[in-house]
Design a protein around this motif. Structure first.
Motif, PDB file in Angstrom:
ATOM      1  N   MET B 350       0.289  12.763  -4.770  1.00 21.46           N
ATOM      2  CA  MET B 350       0.520  12.212  -3.433  1.00 21.46           C
ATOM      3  C   MET B 350      -0.740  12.270  -2.582  1.00 21.46           C
ATOM      4  SD  MET B 350       4.393  13.548  -2.559  1.00 21.46           S
ATOM      5  CE  MET B 350       4.097  15.279  -2.754  1.00 21.46           C
ATOM      6  N   LYS B 351      -1.404  13.417  -2.630  1.00 18.66           N
ATOM      7  CA  LYS B 351      -2.562  13.591  -1.759  1.00 18.66           C
ATOM      8  C   LYS B 351      -3.728  12.721  -2.199  1.00 18.66           C
ATOM      9  CE  LYS B 351      -2.470  15.342   1.496  1.00 18.66           C
ATOM     10  NZ  LYS B 351      -2.558  16.687   1.967  1.00 18.66           N
ATOM     11  N   ILE B 352      -3.878  12.544  -3.506  1.00 14.36           N
ATOM     12  CA  ILE B 352      -4.980  11.700  -3.963  1.00 14.36           C
ATOM     13  C   ILE B 352      -4.740  10.267  -3.494  1.00 14.36           C
ATOM     14  CG2 ILE B 352      -4.327  10.814  -6.250  1.00 14.36           C
ATOM     15  CD1 ILE B 352      -6.958  12.099  -7.248  1.00 14.36           C
ATOM     16  N   THR B 353      -3.477   9.841  -3.514  1.00 16.37           N
ATOM     17  CA  THR B 353      -3.161   8.499  -3.028  1.00 16.37           C
ATOM     18  C   THR B 353      -3.547   8.354  -1.555  1.00 16.37           C
ATOM     19  OG1 THR B 353      -1.257   8.591  -4.489  1.00 16.37           O
ATOM     20  CG2 THR B 353      -1.330   6.788  -2.907  1.00 16.37           C
ATOM     21  N   LEU B 382      -1.154  -3.888   0.658  1.00 10.66           N
ATOM     22  CA  LEU B 382      -0.991  -3.066  -0.552  1.00 10.66           C
ATOM     23  C   LEU B 382      -1.417  -1.630  -0.285  1.00 10.66           C
ATOM     24  CD1 LEU B 382      -2.286  -5.586  -3.233  1.00 10.66           C
ATOM     25  CD2 LEU B 382       0.063  -4.822  -2.849  1.00 10.66           C
ATOM     26  N   THR B 383      -2.577  -1.488   0.379  1.00 11.01           N
ATOM     27  CA  THR B 383      -3.058  -0.148   0.696  1.00 11.01           C
ATOM     28  C   THR B 383      -2.067   0.563   1.601  1.00 11.01           C
ATOM     29  OG1 THR B 383      -5.270  -1.096   0.641  1.00 11.01           O
ATOM     30  CG2 THR B 383      -5.063   1.119   1.519  1.00 11.01           C
ATOM     31  N   PHE B 387      -0.029   3.992   0.925  1.00  9.56           N
ATOM     32  CA  PHE B 387      -0.073   5.100   1.869  1.00  9.56           C
ATOM     33  C   PHE B 387       1.339   5.502   2.275  1.00  9.56           C
ATOM     34  CE2 PHE B 387      -0.488   7.213   5.904  1.00  9.56           C
ATOM     35  CZ  PHE B 387      -1.679   7.914   5.811  1.00  9.56           C
ATOM     36  N   THR B 388       2.169   4.493   2.527  1.00  3.92           N
ATOM     37  CA  THR B 388       3.533   4.763   2.980  1.00  3.92           C
ATOM     38  C   THR B 388       4.319   5.532   1.921  1.00  3.92           C
ATOM     39  OG1 THR B 388       3.412   2.712   4.211  1.00  3.92           O
ATOM     40  CG2 THR B 388       5.589   3.659   3.894  1.00  3.92           C
ATOM     41  N   VAL B 389       4.202   5.065   0.688  1.00  2.00           N
ATOM     42  CA  VAL B 389       4.933   5.734  -0.401  1.00  2.00           C
ATOM     43  C   VAL B 389       4.530   7.201  -0.490  1.00  2.00           C
ATOM     44  CG1 VAL B 389       5.118   5.853  -2.906  1.00  2.00           C
ATOM     45  CG2 VAL B 389       5.354   3.655  -1.744  1.00  2.00           C
ATOM     46  N   ALA B 390       3.202   7.437  -0.489  1.00  2.00           N
ATOM     47  CA  ALA B 390       2.726   8.812  -0.640  1.00  2.00           C
ATOM     48  C   ALA B 390       3.146   9.655   0.560  1.00  2.00           C
ATOM     49  CB  ALA B 390       1.211   8.820  -0.799  1.00  2.00           C
ATOM     50  N   ALA B 391       3.088   9.075   1.761  1.00  2.00           N
ATOM     51  CA  ALA B 391       3.441   9.845   2.955  1.00  2.00           C
ATOM     52  C   ALA B 391       4.926  10.176   2.957  1.00  2.00           C
ATOM     53  CB  ALA B 391       3.058   9.066   4.211  1.00  2.00           C
ATOM     54  N   LEU B 392       5.760   9.213   2.552  1.00  2.00           N
ATOM     55  CA  LEU B 392       7.196   9.499   2.477  1.00  2.00           C
ATOM     56  C   LEU B 392       7.463  10.580   1.436  1.00  2.00           C
ATOM     57  CD1 LEU B 392       8.726   5.907   2.763  1.00  2.00           C
ATOM     58  CD2 LEU B 392       8.582   7.681   4.530  1.00  2.00           C
ATOM     59  N   GLY B 393       6.674  10.528   0.343  1.00  2.00           N
ATOM     60  CA  GLY B 393       6.799  11.576  -0.669  1.00  2.00           C
ATOM     61  C   GLY B 393       6.459  12.936  -0.090  1.00  2.00           C
ATOM     62  N   ASN B 432       6.218  17.434   8.897  1.00  2.43           N
ATOM     63  CA  ASN B 432       5.630  16.400   8.035  1.00  2.43           C
ATOM     64  C   ASN B 432       5.988  15.026   8.562  1.00  2.43           C
ATOM     65  OD1 ASN B 432       6.255  18.132   4.859  1.00  2.43           O
ATOM     66  ND2 ASN B 432       4.652  18.377   6.378  1.00  2.43           N
ATOM     67  N   ALA B 433       7.271  14.867   8.869  1.00  2.73           N
ATOM     68  CA  ALA B 433       7.714  13.585   9.413  1.00  2.73           C
ATOM     69  C   ALA B 433       7.007  13.305  10.730  1.00  2.73           C
ATOM     70  CB  ALA B 433       9.227  13.613   9.611  1.00  2.73           C
ATOM     71  N   GLY B 434       6.818  14.380  11.512  1.00  8.89           N
ATOM     72  CA  GLY B 434       6.180  14.238  12.812  1.00  8.89           C
ATOM     73  C   GLY B 434       4.757  13.738  12.728  1.00  8.89           C
ATOM     74  N   TYR B 435       4.013  14.114  11.672  1.00  6.45           N
ATOM     75  CA  TYR B 435       2.642  13.616  11.632  1.00  6.45           C
ATOM     76  C   TYR B 435       2.429  12.428  10.696  1.00  6.45           C
ATOM     77  CZ  TYR B 435       1.737  16.943   7.680  1.00  6.45           C
ATOM     78  OH  TYR B 435       1.754  17.641   6.512  1.00  6.45           O
ATOM     79  N   PHE B 436       3.428  12.117   9.857  1.00  5.36           N
ATOM     80  CA  PHE B 436       3.248  10.952   8.994  1.00  5.36           C
ATOM     81  C   PHE B 436       3.978   9.714   9.507  1.00  5.36           C
ATOM     82  CE2 PHE B 436       1.913  13.593   5.183  1.00  5.36           C
ATOM     83  CZ  PHE B 436       0.655  13.046   5.143  1.00  5.36           C
ATOM     84  N   LEU B 437       5.196   9.912  10.046  1.00  2.00           N
ATOM     85  CA  LEU B 437       5.974   8.729  10.451  1.00  2.00           C
ATOM     86  C   LEU B 437       5.281   7.888  11.518  1.00  2.00           C
ATOM     87  CD1 LEU B 437       9.722   9.833  10.327  1.00  2.00           C
ATOM     88  CD2 LEU B 437       8.445   8.329   8.783  1.00  2.00           C
ATOM     89  N   PRO B 438       4.690   8.496  12.558  1.00  2.00           N
ATOM     90  CA  PRO B 438       4.004   7.660  13.549  1.00  2.00           C
ATOM     91  C   PRO B 438       2.908   6.798  12.926  1.00  2.00           C
ATOM     92  CG  PRO B 438       4.245   9.897  14.358  1.00  2.00           C
ATOM     93  CD  PRO B 438       4.681   9.911  12.940  1.00  2.00           C
ATOM     94  N   VAL B 439       2.218   7.355  11.924  1.00  2.00           N
ATOM     95  CA  VAL B 439       1.178   6.575  11.249  1.00  2.00           C
ATOM     96  C   VAL B 439       1.797   5.375  10.563  1.00  2.00           C
ATOM     97  CG1 VAL B 439      -0.701   6.663   9.574  1.00  2.00           C
ATOM     98  CG2 VAL B 439      -0.076   8.727  10.853  1.00  2.00           C
ATOM     99  N   ILE B 440       2.879   5.636   9.840  1.00  2.51           N
ATOM    100  CA  ILE B 440       3.516   4.554   9.083  1.00  2.51           C
ATOM    101  C   ILE B 440       4.035   3.475  10.047  1.00  2.51           C
ATOM    102  CG2 ILE B 440       5.439   4.014   7.556  1.00  2.51           C
ATOM    103  CD1 ILE B 440       5.161   6.849   6.425  1.00  2.51           C
TER     104      ILE B 440
END
Lengths: 495, 511
Positions: B350-353, B382-383, B387-393, B432-440
């Motif tokens: 996930m992190k490498i993605t 695509l990028t 990113f979204t897939v990895a962040a949701l993971g 995690n949701a707090g710092y990834f969801l706004p990005v997505i």
């Protein structure tokens, strides 16, 4: 198949006579041929050392009386594992330095370099095999004269440093001579092993040991008698600096080790002196490290690093004494660790000074601030300094790690926490100033300026790099070296 | 437990090391313009290593360990063994090395000092492989220190004052950690000899603990502290957010396989294979590890919330996520152990993605900040999808990889009778949701901040032909790992899946 003991004994004197003949020849032949003579002699000597290695590894310590004159009067030579190891170091370093010097005369200062270095080689090799105290004195004096003259080859500004060096080195030898006289008066012999047997403990014996300790401490630049070294070593031409740090101080160091190995348990005060010396060494590790961190010239940093590293090399004195917790295992590990560390230091320092010499030729100065971009422009020299620096810090996969590991195991077995702390903190401090050197050579890609002068012939960097690479290869496979040192450890009171 | 496991002398473990060591040494000698040779060496080394791992998996699962050793100094051996856990880690590093190499070739196209970069890149993988295969603590230590050294030039690669500062901090932390580890290893070797790892704990270490519990505790604490610096456990994490000044492929490698993961691997080696869980708990160290891991998880997430720099946010996220591995290792339950082990892979992929994507954004759009990511979903779909897939993971949503880890850790915590850990997991998930969801959300729904002209222009390659949103060498690795994030979650039940292997390894340590 290991060579027969008799044949082996006959070979021992060659380690002195080969460079001696070469030195005389070198002084007479035209300048062009000097490099060839020196390299040929070193190769020949290297073959002798190789045979000795096999012999000593197989059959232990080799002793030979020159011209059949037995102790107490005759001159005896004695080769143990540490002798062979130090001889091997001597020949490897000489070969690299000669190769570099032959390719780039600017590293030598003068044509007098060749015979002088060979005379120094006679003295260094001689000290490693001499079994009697007076021969050691003569050889040390010869070494002083040759080394001081070599420093003076550094030209303008070097003569003051050379003179200071001469003063310290001769004083050190005089202390040693006085000790020899005291011991001869007590025991009637000059043979170290025999004298150690006959020596009765008392004020005279203790005074003699104290004199040897102080005299040799001055010559190896042990803190606080170190102040001549950071002046003398950088003042010399690059090829000379490499030899001074890698080999010359090792001769006096070896004498110190030998004496403590012989009388370590015969003199009551010996353990006290040993601990005092090691404590001075510990202070040197810290002081040298801090000073190295604060210098802004490559060669001065490397020279201060020698002051620090010498501190490690005397830690062996209290660790190799047989009595005390940990017993014989700890003593052997301490001895072997110290010798390995000395060899690692020799390889790393010679490599570093040669690489620094290459950089100085190209950049015109050894100011750290002026070396930006050297990683990209002179990668081999920069890599040499980095690898040698890793070795100085005692990190794997270099040889110094093997030495440090053994010293660490020995200190832990003895419950000597203070030496453990010195070893660990000293390593970090070492890497701190090594990193300063490495950082100075980095530059953002595309912004690395070309050096102002033409870089020296590639041979110089290759020679320096070979030494650094050797410390990695032997660091990955140190078993033969360690086995040799442990199999033929010096007999006597200690160990 | 593996019935009748046998040890076979073999040179294959050494070959595994050489597949990256030899390319490294050859690459150092190459000229800058020998691009093809360099690429060929890199890729063939990576392929051969991955192939050997694939061949070895059934062999090792059948109970056969391959062993290669030599006497380093009399009485002390360098030993490499392919046990299940080491092969697991080698498998992870070789697979991710392969994709990262492709990415790095694309990323560094045309930039100077590439021979140096790829030489150290391969050395970095060599050191990681050595760490994985090391069968005694001494061998582990040697490669752990080597990893520190060879990563330094990668972090410092750009040579800017900022890069030099980051590299310096990195070196300071990791070398100091190395010294602590050295002391612990030297001391333990002195007390019990150069013993080899045993799943579930080394008997000689148990004897030492019975004889002298104080010494055993101190040694255990030293070892744990030493490896925790690389694993970036609070309060030893300070280097990680600063070291993200490195080029994107290096950050990817550092955060996913090499340095951080080596630390986490080391924690498991110390807890599981040196002391054993029960003994480590008896000495009181397991509880310390659990608390440190829990604090790190929450702390890392909180810090990530406030970072605007994308790579820095990802770095703090790593601090938090890697602590999951430590947390799993600190719970007395086979399920939690398996969770820790499988999270090594899941977090890595996930992190490498995420770092691949961050590098893509930086390269293509010169976007480095979270606040500038608005609307990039339309420009680089695509990028952004990867990113979204990895962040949701990362958040732990099913069916992605991270869900498996979190589920296993939660079940394990209950199994171990530590329900508070579930609270930590839930808190962390919310953060995690707090710092990834706004990005997505910003990527997909906000209007683009990029001028229209610029939005179109980079779609043409230098030769003027149309291309997908970014160079294939950069995009394909990111997509491949994103697909893996899904596959690791969906296919967790498959026989040779990392989750199955992790359970197998964990069962071995819980007789």
């Amino acid at each position: 198949m290991p060579p027969a003991p008799a044949a082996l004994a006959a070979l021992v004197p060659l380690v002195v006579f080969v460079p001696l003949v070469a030195a005389v020849v070198c002084a007479m032949v035209p300048v062009r041929a000097r490099g060839t003579v020196a390299i040929a002699a070193t190769l020949a000597g290297g073959v002798v050392v190789g045979v000795l290695w096999a012999g000593v590894a197989a059959s232990g310590i080799v002793r030979v009386e020159l011209a059949g004159w037995a102790a107490p009067l005759g001159i005896a030579l004695q080769v143990d594992g540490a002798s062979v190891a130090m001889l091997a170091l001597t020949h490897v370093v000489l070969l690299a330095v000669f190769a570099a010097a032959a390719a780039e005369p600017r590293l030598t200062g003068s044509e007098a370099f060749w015979p002088l270095v060979l005379f120094a080689a006679v003295a260094i090799s001689g000290v490693f095999v001499a079994a009697d105290m007076f021969s050691v004195y003569v050889l040390l004096e010869l070494l002083t004269l040759a080394a001081v003259a070599l420093v003076a080859l550094g030209g303008r500004g070097a003569s003051a440093a050379a003179l200071r060096y001469l003063f310290v080195a001769v004083t050190g030898s005089l202390f040693y001579l006085l000790a020899v006289a005291l011991v001869y008066g007590e025991t009637g012999t000059l043979d170290l092993t025999l004298a150690a047997d006959r020596l009765t403990d008392g004020p005279v014996a203790a005074a003699a040991l104290a004199l040897v300790t102080v005299g040799m401490a001055a010559k190896i630049a042990l803190f606080p008698l170190h102040s001549w070294l950071p002046v003398a070593h950088p003042a010399a031409p690059a090829a000379v600096s490499a030899l001074l740090s890698a080999l010359v101080i090792k001769a006096s160091l070896f004498v110190l080790w030998r004496v403590y190995a012989a009388v370590g348990t015969a003199i009551d005060l010996a353990p006290v002196f040993a601990i005092a010396t090691a404590a001075a060494g510990a202070a040197g590790v810290l002081w040298g490290g801090v000073m190295a961190l604060r210098r802004d010239r490559l060669k001065t940093v490397i020279a201060y690093s020698t002051v620090a590293q010498v501190g490690y090399l005397v830690l062996i004195l209290p660790l190799m004494l047989a009595d005390g917790p940990g017993g014989e295992g700890a003593a052997v590990a301490g001895w072997s660790g110290g010798v390995v560390l000395a060899i690692a230091h020799g390889l790393a320092k010679a490599a570093m000074f040669l690489a620094a010499g290459a950089l100085v030729v190209a950049y015109g100065s050894d100011k750290l601030s002026g070396l930006r971009g050297a990683h990209a422009r002179m990668p081999l020299a920069a890599a040499t300094i980095s690898i040698a620096g890793v070795s100085l810090a005692g990190l794997p996969p270099t040889l110094a790690f093997a030495g440090k590991w053994q010293l660490l195991e020995s200190s832990l077995a003895r419950g000597a926490w203070w030496w453990v702390a010195v070893l660990l903190v000293g390593g970090l401090l070492t890497f701190a100033y090594v990193a300063t050197m490495i950082r100075a050579m980095f530059a953002p890609p595309g912004e690395d300026p070309a050096p102002p002068h033409a870089p020296p012939r590639r041979t110089v960097s290759v020679a320096a790099f070979s030494l650094a690479a050797a410390s990695v290869v032997v660091g990955i496979f140190p078993a033969p070296l360690v086995a040799l040192i442990e199999a033929a450890a010096p007999l006597g009171g200690a160990l | 437990m593996i019935p009748g496991s046998t040890v076979v002398p073999s040179v294959l473990p050494l070959v595994l090391l050489l597949t990256s060591l030899v390319p490294a040494l050859v690459i150092f000698g190459l000229r800058e313009d020998q691009r093809r040779v360099r690429t060929a060496l890199n890729l063939s080394g990576a392929f051969v290593k991955a192939a050997i791992v694939v061949v070895l998996i059934p062999v090792v699962l059948s109970g056969e360990k391959l062993r290669w050793s030599f006497a380093w100094i009399p009485g002390l051996e360098i030993v490499f063994v392919t046990d299940t856990f080491s092969l697991f880690f080698v498998g992870l590093s070789s697979a991710l090395w392969l994709v990262t190499t492709i990415y790095a070739i694309g990323y560094l196209e045309g930039s100077p000092n590439r021979s140096r970069f790829f030489g150290f890149f391969s050395l970095c993988v060599t050191a990681t492989t050595g760490i994985a295969l090391a069968q005694n603590l001494f061998t582990f230590l040697v490669f752990f220190e080597l990893l520190t050294l060879v990563t330094y030039p990668l972090v410092a690669h750009r040579g800017t004052p900022e890069a030099m500062r980051g590299a310096r901090t990195y070196l300071g932390y990791t070398l100091a950690g190395g010294v602590v580890l050295l002391l612990g290893v030297a001391w333990l070797t002195l007390e019990v000899g150069p013993v080899e790892f045993v799943a579930g704990g080394i008997p000689a270490v148990a004897e030492l603990a019975a004889r002298d519990p104080a010494t055993a505790t101190v040694i255990g604490a030293l070892l744990l502290t030493g490896v925790s610096v690389k694993a970036a456990l609070f309060p030893l994490h300070g280097w990680l957010p600063i070291a993200m000044v490195a080029p994107a492929p290096v950050s990817a490698l550092l955060h996913a396989v090499a340095v951080v993961k080596a630390g986490a691997f080391g924690i498991i080696r110390v807890v599981e294979d040196t002391f054993g869980f029960a003994l480590f708990a008896e000495l009181g160290l397991l509880q310390v590890l659990a608390v440190a891991a829990a604090v790190t998880i929450v702390y890392g997430s909180l810090r990530a919330l406030t970072q605007d720099d994308l790579k820095k946010r990802l770095a703090y996220s790593t601090v938090s996520q890697v602590a999951y591995i430590a947390l799993g290792a600190a719970l007395l339950s086979p399920v939690a152990t398996a969770g820790a082990i499988v999270h090594m892979v899941n977090q890595g992929v996930m992190k490498i993605t995420l770092f691949f994507c961050a590098g893509l954004f930086a390269e293509e759009l010169k976007v480095h900040r979270v606040s500038e990511l608005a609307g990039v979903g339309r420009r680089m779909p695509l990028t952004a999808a990867a990113f979204t897939v990895a962040a949701l993971g990362m958040i732990g949503l099913p069916p992605f990889a991270g869900f498996i880890s979190k589920w296993a850790l939660g079940v394990g915590a209950l199994d171990a009778g530590q329900p508070w850990v579930v609270g930590v997991l839930i808190t962390s998930t919310v953060l995690n949701a707090g710092y990834f969801l706004p990005v997505i959300i910003a990527m997909w729904t906000r209007p683009a901040a990029i001028p229209a002209s610029e939005e179109r222009a980079p779609r043409l390659s230098e030769r003027g032909t149309r291309r997908i949103e970014a160079p294939a060498a950069l995009l394909v690795p990111a997509l491949v790992t994103a697909v893996l994030v899904v596959a690791l979650g969906v296919g967790a039940g498959w026989e040779f899946s990392p989750w199955s292997l992790a359970q197998f390894i964990a069962d071995g340590a819980w007789p």
